[in-house]
Write a protein that holds these residues in place. Sequence first.
Motif, PDB file in Angstrom:
ATOM      1  N   TYR A   1       0.832  -1.204   0.000  1.00 17.32           N
ATOM      2  CA  TYR A   1       0.000   0.000   0.000  1.00 17.32           C
ATOM      3  C   TYR A   1       0.868   1.256   0.000  1.00 17.32           C
ATOM      4  N   ARG A   2       1.966   1.208   0.732  1.00 11.80           N
ATOM      5  CA  ARG A   2       2.867   2.355   0.775  1.00 11.80           C
ATOM      6  C   ARG A   2       3.431   2.649  -0.611  1.00 11.80           C
ATOM      7  N   ALA A   3       3.889   1.614  -1.284  1.00 13.60           N
ATOM      8  CA  ALA A   3       4.456   1.800  -2.620  1.00 13.60           C
ATOM      9  C   ALA A   3       3.420   2.345  -3.598  1.00 13.60           C
ATOM     10  N   GLU A   4       2.204   1.836  -3.528  1.00 14.77           N
ATOM     11  CA  GLU A   4       1.138   2.321  -4.402  1.00 14.77           C
ATOM     12  C   GLU A   4       0.816   3.785  -4.108  1.00 14.77           C
ATOM     13  N   ALA A   5       0.760   4.140  -2.824  1.00 15.91           N
ATOM     14  CA  ALA A   5       0.429   5.518  -2.457  1.00 15.91           C
ATOM     15  C   ALA A   5       1.493   6.487  -2.943  1.00 15.91           C
ATOM     16  N   GLU A   6       2.753   6.104  -2.804  1.00 17.83           N
ATOM     17  CA  GLU A   6       3.832   6.991  -3.245  1.00 17.83           C
ATOM     18  C   GLU A   6       3.726   7.271  -4.741  1.00 17.83           C
ATOM     19  N   GLY A   7       3.305   6.262  -5.499  1.00 16.00           N
ATOM     20  CA  GLY A   7       3.170   6.452  -6.935  1.00 16.00           C
ATOM     21  C   GLY A   7       1.985   7.308  -7.333  1.00 16.00           C
ATOM     22  N   ARG A   8       1.014   7.451  -6.452  1.00 19.03           N
ATOM     23  CA  ARG A   8      -0.207   8.176  -6.789  1.00 19.03           C
ATOM     24  C   ARG A   8      -0.196   9.636  -6.329  1.00 19.03           C
TER      25      ARG A   8
END
Length: 359
Positions: A9-16
């Motif tokens: 979730y952290r990785a996805e959030a950083e990309g968004r």
Amino acid sequence: MAALTLREYRAEAEGRLPAPVWDFLEGGSGTESMLSAGRAALDRIRLRPRCLVDVSVCDPGVTLLGSRLAAPLGIAPMAYHQLAHPEGEVATARAAGAAGALLTVSIFASRTLEDIAAAASGPLWLQLYWLRRRETLVELVRRAEDAGYQALVLTVDAPRVAYRPRDARNGFAVPGGIRAVNVDAAVMSASHGGAAGESAIARHSKEQFDASITWRDLAWLRERTSLPLVLKGVLAPEDAELAVEYGVDALVVSNHGGRQLDFAIPAADALPEIVDAVGGRCRLILDGSIRYGADIAKALCLGADAVFVGRPALWGLAHSGSAGVADVLRVLLDEFEEVMALMGAPRVGDFGNSGIVHH
């Protein structure tokens, strides 16, 4: 497809999220030493399981300040959820209620207290910073009571916002389309004025936070509400003892997500002395670097009654709104229930100091 771990979730959030917003949410103060210190403190604790215990049914439920929770888990106060998703705190409240978790709403929420309450099906607490304009605090307390909030959380580790280099480097200011809608716009104006090499958040705190308050001022707040009072940001046992003397109902043992005093003692390391200092006379919540269900078990073994999770809720919000927050909470709750079974601790009360080893 939903992510399976909080790390995903952290990785996805950083990309968004835009880079300055990500830095604001993820950054720490000073050298940012506390961003890793809190996690390291929890990682030094190992679990010691018991065996041949009937764990066919595990009950993670607890009661905290009169509210029944599905597990000893709440969401920490964080400002401006609309930075992560247009629905903001309304989406977070919906997810917390569905998970049976507590939501602590920031004084700088980007949705109204009333709208958040309308979306909530679980308990809500309201977090406050002590502003120079006390009439603003009185109005917020009244609105929280009218909307059904069940406790007040006074943050006591931030007489002003610490220097956060990422925000200064970015000249970070709250974007114009997002506001702390529960506070008068005149009080919040400095938080929107970006300048190169300066954080508008830090400038606003120096302008509006009352750094002169002491323990005696708690009586002023007590006289204006019947709600339970929680202090967030306590790390010293001496302060825990004073809190009990002044009739505080609960303490959040917290180093503000590594965003205030650099090189402070991590919350997990501070907790045992605070447990001894209060001697069961008030409830204790551990806040800081909770990333796994096992962290909840570690906190309980150390003597906490519950934990708060912060940034991961915003990761879920950025990922997929309310559904993302609900998934983040589900991951933590599923992991915790598994730990209960594997620890031989079918009830929350079964966790104690004998269940951990400091490695």
